[in-house]
Scaffold this motif. Structure first.
Motif, PDB file in Angstrom:
ATOM      1  N   PHE A  56       0.734  -1.291   0.125  1.00  0.00           N
ATOM      2  CA  PHE A  56      -0.017  -0.038   0.072  1.00  0.00           C
ATOM      3  C   PHE A  56       0.687   1.295  -0.040  1.00  0.00           C
ATOM      4  O   PHE A  56       1.881   1.308   0.281  1.00  0.00           O
ATOM      5  N   ASP A  57       0.317   2.220  -0.366  1.00  0.00           N
ATOM      6  CA  ASP A  57       0.849   3.556  -0.275  1.00  0.00           C
ATOM      7  C   ASP A  57       0.178   4.599   0.395  1.00  0.00           C
ATOM      8  O   ASP A  57      -0.935   4.228   0.928  1.00  0.00           O
ATOM      9  N   ILE A  58       0.629   5.672   0.618  1.00  0.00           N
ATOM     10  CA  ILE A  58      -0.130   6.792   1.370  1.00  0.00           C
ATOM     11  C   ILE A  58      -0.373   7.957   0.313  1.00  0.00           C
ATOM     12  O   ILE A  58       0.494   8.051  -0.313  1.00  0.00           O
ATOM     13  N   ASP A  59      -1.481   8.742   0.592  1.00  0.00           N
ATOM     14  CA  ASP A  59      -1.620   9.870  -0.397  1.00  0.00           C
ATOM     15  C   ASP A  59      -1.316  11.032   0.492  1.00  0.00           C
ATOM     16  O   ASP A  59      -0.746  11.023   1.741  1.00  0.00           O
ATOM     17  N   GLU A  60      -1.506  12.058  -0.065  1.00  0.00           N
ATOM     18  CA  GLU A  60      -1.178  13.469   0.493  1.00  0.00           C
ATOM     19  C   GLU A  60      -1.905  13.973   1.561  1.00  0.00           C
ATOM     20  O   GLU A  60      -1.608  14.455   2.710  1.00  0.00           O
ATOM     21  N   LYS A  61      -3.073  13.145   1.895  1.00  0.00           N
ATOM     22  CA  LYS A  61      -3.753  13.314   3.027  1.00  0.00           C
ATOM     23  C   LYS A  61      -3.730  12.048   4.226  1.00  0.00           C
ATOM     24  O   LYS A  61      -4.446  11.823   5.092  1.00  0.00           O
ATOM     25  N   LEU A  62      -2.635  11.288   3.959  1.00  0.00           N
ATOM     26  CA  LEU A  62      -2.492  10.187   4.716  1.00  0.00           C
ATOM     27  C   LEU A  62      -3.467   8.963   4.706  1.00  0.00           C
ATOM     28  O   LEU A  62      -3.429   8.177   5.607  1.00  0.00           O
ATOM     29  N   ASN A  63      -4.219   8.956   3.693  1.00  0.00           N
ATOM     30  CA  ASN A  63      -5.164   7.865   3.346  1.00  0.00           C
ATOM     31  C   ASN A  63      -4.065   6.838   2.966  1.00  0.00           C
ATOM     32  O   ASN A  63      -3.336   7.110   2.084  1.00  0.00           O
ATOM     33  N   ALA A 478      12.380  24.255 -11.419  1.00  0.00           N
ATOM     34  CA  ALA A 478      10.894  24.662 -11.802  1.00  0.00           C
ATOM     35  C   ALA A 478      10.197  24.088 -13.232  1.00  0.00           C
ATOM     36  O   ALA A 478       8.800  24.086 -13.098  1.00  0.00           O
ATOM     37  N   LYS A 479      11.111  23.253 -13.743  1.00  0.00           N
ATOM     38  CA  LYS A 479      10.543  22.445 -15.030  1.00  0.00           C
ATOM     39  C   LYS A 479       9.903  21.083 -14.652  1.00  0.00           C
ATOM     40  O   LYS A 479       9.287  20.442 -15.430  1.00  0.00           O
ATOM     41  N   LEU A 480      10.379  20.976 -13.447  1.00  0.00           N
ATOM     42  CA  LEU A 480       9.685  19.577 -12.740  1.00  0.00           C
ATOM     43  C   LEU A 480       8.385  19.535 -12.423  1.00  0.00           C
ATOM     44  O   LEU A 480       7.849  20.186 -11.500  1.00  0.00           O
ATOM     45  N   ASN A 481       7.673  18.794 -13.174  1.00  0.00           N
ATOM     46  CA  ASN A 481       6.141  18.684 -12.845  1.00  0.00           C
ATOM     47  C   ASN A 481       5.822  17.380 -12.213  1.00  0.00           C
ATOM     48  O   ASN A 481       6.422  16.308 -12.452  1.00  0.00           O
ATOM     49  N   GLY A 482       4.336  17.401 -11.539  1.00  0.00           N
ATOM     50  CA  GLY A 482       3.897  16.117 -11.011  1.00  0.00           C
ATOM     51  C   GLY A 482       4.384  15.865  -9.632  1.00  0.00           C
ATOM     52  O   GLY A 482       4.166  14.516  -9.400  1.00  0.00           O
ATOM     53  N   PHE A 483       4.972  16.455  -8.946  1.00  0.00           N
ATOM     54  CA  PHE A 483       5.520  16.207  -7.571  1.00  0.00           C
ATOM     55  C   PHE A 483       4.351  16.097  -6.710  1.00  0.00           C
ATOM     56  O   PHE A 483       3.314  17.112  -6.637  1.00  0.00           O
ATOM     57  N   ARG A 484       4.220  15.083  -5.752  1.00  0.00           N
ATOM     58  CA  ARG A 484       3.263  14.844  -4.973  1.00  0.00           C
ATOM     59  C   ARG A 484       3.771  15.124  -3.344  1.00  0.00           C
ATOM     60  O   ARG A 484       4.554  14.272  -2.813  1.00  0.00           O
ATOM     61  N   PRO A 485       3.120  16.016  -2.679  1.00  0.00           N
ATOM     62  CA  PRO A 485       3.480  16.260  -1.496  1.00  0.00           C
ATOM     63  C   PRO A 485       3.145  15.579  -0.484  1.00  0.00           C
ATOM     64  O   PRO A 485       2.154  15.779   0.105  1.00  0.00           O
ATOM     65  N   VAL A 486       3.592  14.214  -0.323  1.00  0.00           N
ATOM     66  CA  VAL A 486       2.988  13.318   0.696  1.00  0.00           C
ATOM     67  C   VAL A 486       3.782  13.579   2.082  1.00  0.00           C
ATOM     68  O   VAL A 486       5.121  13.494   2.014  1.00  0.00           O
ATOM     69  N   PRO A 487       3.134  13.468   3.026  1.00  0.00           N
ATOM     70  CA  PRO A 487       4.001  13.841   4.389  1.00  0.00           C
ATOM     71  C   PRO A 487       4.983  12.935   4.730  1.00  0.00           C
ATOM     72  O   PRO A 487       5.688  13.381   5.571  1.00  0.00           O
TER      73      PRO A 487
END
Lengths: 500, 317
Positions: A56-63, A478-487
């Motif tokens: 499993f992984d976690i998402d940005e909201k820790l789900n 600044a050219k890097l797209n798609g970063f996901r801020p997961v805690p």
């Protein structure tokens, strides 16, 4: 001579590299062993994020969200049934199925030197139901178990390749992640290359990942500015403005899982025998003397979050009722008077050699002095300070915790009686009962209620004076797209791409 | 001469044994339990700690630990890194060429700067160029490596974009890239030694230039350049070579800081990481190999001393 100089300049200028299709990630320190069962370092987890998928992984909201497992259900409060993604192969071509999951979990439990054993020790046994279904039977109900499968304990290894490699597995690790291992030069870099057979290949946009070890924060920042690294975690708060001001760079700041605080020696050996260790009123006085907001503003450029609890505001277990108190020196003085202690109250504050933490200690020293404390700062190298805390050779210790996905990982081992990380030797029957009950149920609402009952007790007793929740500060091109801020602070390479 | 060399070679083994005992004992004095460091954030579990201690022989007595390690060393096995679980010999083999390259470049830079400026300072004694050379030398001696390193990164890499700010590429992989990554750290490392060499060359040259044979050479009508380089410098170089060999030790210790600043994966960086992580086998292995190299380089300096100074060739002992 002029020709020679010109030639030398050409050589040097052309030697500055260009990195097409390669993502360069800076690491703040060298990692340890590249074996999911034996590894202990935080930076190692960043590399594993490119190399190994998890159940499993976690998402940005820790789900908790699917990765190698597409879903799960609790057959009863001790039996977890996992449904696996079909058609997944390891980087060596082996199929990832229920047998591999059983093998990996059992390896974590039985391999000599395993650091995963304590994380999943609640497992009684693992059964293969069919190639796509696994049944994990626990010894007792565990609300924190599922979250363990979102990190190294949930990383699945290929049985044949792992057995064949034996003790040398870490030299050539094989996993099921989007990138496979190429080489490692200790203290320098780890290189991974794209795994063409990855189940989610459409989300992978780089051919190569290079994890570069850059210990000095200024050097990390210089590399980011020059473009020899594309992304770095652990930008220090004082460098954040420089990243923000650079049009070629992008700064992302978001909640981390951990906390920083003062662990108070309440009953760990003779050094607990002082007014601060003996009296909760004295600890409350220090707590009230500290202006957390000012502390965070002065030392960390206001980038961290003042707190009085062990989880960040993004956690589902964050208790909105447990708010940071206003600084109140008058009340702090009154508490010291009520405690009947002689002024000034002498207190040794142990800390480790880190410029920011030393500065934070000095701010606390100054604030505490106004309330009647005489704080003496003892700075030590990190390993020595840890040893001193374990042995009880301290009165108060400035130390943090990197944090875990589930609140249990941030509380149980530090606050429950007799636990190894409970350096203050705090023991309270009600807190123990609440922690045990919360650990023993999978009902999130019920757990939330139990933890909410615990904070008022901890605010009175103060075995740990929580100060701030850290935040992840990530600098990138600044050219890097798609970063996901997961805690959890990991860099998930799926979805990341460099704009042309 | 042969006897002198024989004595020096015979001293190597007891020296290395002494170093091995010293480094083993000194690191035991360091606070910080290696098992706690190894366990990382899993340190709260006493079972984990006990398991680590048993696995790494930390639960045995110190003499037993030392003899176990030394027994392996004598069989050519420097042990395994506790942290990354790779053979120490393999790590040494991987890192040594990096530091040797850095050291060689730094030394070359030091000689190229230090000796000519020393000669110029002596020839133009108390003149403008003497003061300039002395000022440069003083600045070189007084500037801390780590500060100079960071400043050079900011100026040359970040502002001017001429060189990569850090990292390392092996010579065998891409020599141009290798030079680009090492020239800045080599300059930082060689800078202080250049200043020392300059001051000693100046002082030795001043003594030589006052000698009778130099006056005779001038009286014979030789060109000043020939007098300075072929007559005065040759004799002046003898103490400079000895000093240069001693400064090789400074190079190794300086590499610790320089490699850290420029993120160069050499010996220095390895030993710093090993000390902070209480990775004893790596510390012991690196110190032992460094001591061996230092002893060998000093032996080489002894040989060079004789080569340069013919008067010593007939001496025994």
């Amino acid at each position: 001579m002029r020709r020679l100089l010109l030639a030398a300049a050409c050589v040097l200028i052309t030697a500055v590299p260009a990195f097409a299709q390669t993502l360069r990630i800076a690491l703040r320190q060298d990692l340890d062993v590249l074996d999911t069962t034996l590894a202990t370092t935080y930076v190692g987890r960043i590399v594993f994020a490119g190399l190994c998928d998890k159940l499993f992984d976690i998402d940005e909201k820790l789900n908790i969200v699917p990765q190698l497992a597409t879903g799960y259900e609790w057959a009863d409060d001790r039996t977890l049934v996992l449904h696996l993604r079909s058609g997944v192969t390891f980087q060596n071509g082996e199929a990832l199925d229920a047998t591999a999951v059983k093998y990996s979990l059992e390896r974590h439990l039985t391999l000599q030197g395993s650091f995963r054993k304590s994380e999943i020790s609640s497992i009684d046994h693992v059964e293969v139901v069919d190639p796509a279904t696994v049944r994990v039977v626990l010894k007792s109900p565990s609300g924190a178990f599922l979250a363990q499968l979102t990190d190294r304990s949930g990383m699945i290894l290929p049985p044949k390749a792992t057995e064949a490699a034996g003790k040398d597995f870490a030299a050539h690790p094989v996993c099921s992640g989007p990138f496979r291992f190429v080489e490692r030069v200790p203290q320098d870099h780890v290189t991974l290359e794209r795994f063409p057979g990855y189940w989610d290949a459409k989300d992978v946009h780089f051919d190569k990942l290079v994890y570069q070890v850059l210990v000095d924060p200024s050097v990390r920042l210089a590399n980011l500015k020059v473009g020899t690294v594309d992304i770095t975690t652990d930008v220090v708060p004082t460098d954040a403005a420089a990243v923000k001001a650079d049009p070629k760079l992008h700064l992302v700041v978001y909640d981390a899982l951990g906390y920083f605080g003062i662990t108070n020696n309440i009953a760990n050996g003779p050094q607990a025998n002082n007014p601060y260790g003996r009296s909760a009123l004295v600890r409350q006085a220090l707590d009230l003397a500290i202006d957390r907001a000012a502390l965070v503003k002065v030392v960390f450029n206001d980038m961290f979050t003042p707190t009085v609890q062990a989880v960040p505001p993004s956690s589902p277990f964050y208790d909105a009722a447990a708010q940071v108190p206003e600084r109140d020196v008058t009340k702090a003085k009154a508490l010291l008077k009520q405690a009947g202690v002689a002024l000034p109250v002498k207190l040794d504050l142990l800390t480790f050699n880190d410029s920011d933490i030393l500065q934070a200690s000095e701010v606390i020293q100054s604030m505490a002095a106004e309330a009647g404390f005489d704080v003496h700062i003892q700075a030590m190298e990190f390993a020595s300070s840890i040893q001193a805390s374990v042995r009880g050779e301290y009165q108060a210790y400035m130390i943090g915790w990197s944090g875990r996905v589930d609140i249990d990982g941030n509380t149980y081992a530090f606050l429950h009686s007799g636990q190894g990380n409970n350096a203050s030797h705090y023991s309270d029957a009600t807190v123990d009962k609440l922690l045990d009950e919360a650990r023993g149920t999978v009902d999130v609402a019920k757990r939330r209620t139990l933890y909410a009952q615990m904070w008022p007790i901890l605010r009175q007793d103060l075995p740990i004076t929580y100060l701030w929740n850290g935040r992840n500060i990530v600098g990138m091109s600044a050219k890097l797209n798609g970063f996901r801020p997961v805690p959890d602070g990991m860099i998930r390479v799926q979805g990341l791409e460099m704009a042309k | 001469m042969r006897g002198h060399l024989g004595t020096r070679i015979a001293q190597i083994i007891p020296t290395l044994l002494l170093v091995s005992v010293l480094v083993f004992c000194l690191q035991q004095l360091m606070p910080g339990d290696p098992a706690l460091v190894m366990a990382g954030e899993e340190r709260g579990d006493p079972q984990v700690l006990a398991q680590i201690r048993a696995e790494l022989w930390l639960d045995r007595s110190l003499p037993v630990q030392y003899l176990h390690w030394m027994g392996n060393v004598l069989q050519g096995n420097l042990g395994f890194s506790w942290r990354i679980r790779q053979p120490v010999a393999q790590l040494v083999f991987q890192k040594l060429p990096v530091t040797l390259q850095l050291g060689a470049m730094a030394f070359a830079i030091a000689v190229l700067i230090g000796v000519p400026t020393g000669i110029i300072a002596a020839v133009y004694r108390n003149g403008f160029w003497d003061y300039v050379a002395n000022a440069v030398g003083l600045a070189g001696l007084s500037t801390p490596n780590f500060w100079l390193g960071i400043m050079m990164i900011l100026l040359i890499s970040v502002q001017l974009g001429w060189l990569p700010p850090s990292g390392y590429v092996p010579l065998t992989e891409d020599w141009r890239q290798s030079l680009a990554t090492t020239i800045m750290p080599a300059f930082v490392l060689g800078n202080a030694i250049a200043a020392i060499l300059m001051r000693h060359t100046r002082s030795a040259m001043l003594t030589s230039l006052d000698q009778d044979y130099v006056r005779t050479a001038r009286a014979k009508g030789l060109r000043e350049f020939v007098v300075v380089i072929r007559h005065a410098l040759r004799n002046a170089l003898i103490p400079v070579v000895t000093l240069g060999a001693l400064e090789l030790g400074t190079l190794f210790s300086g590499a610790v800081l320089t490699e850290q600043v420029f993120s160069i994966p050499g010996f220095g960086k390895m030993v710093v990481d090993a000390v902070f992580n209480r990775d004893y086998p790596v510390v012991q292995g690196v110190v032992l190999v460094t001591a061996f190299l230092y002893v060998m380089l000093n032996l080489l300096a002894d040989v060079l001393y004789v080569v340069i100074n013919p008067r010593l060739r007939g001496l025994e002992g």
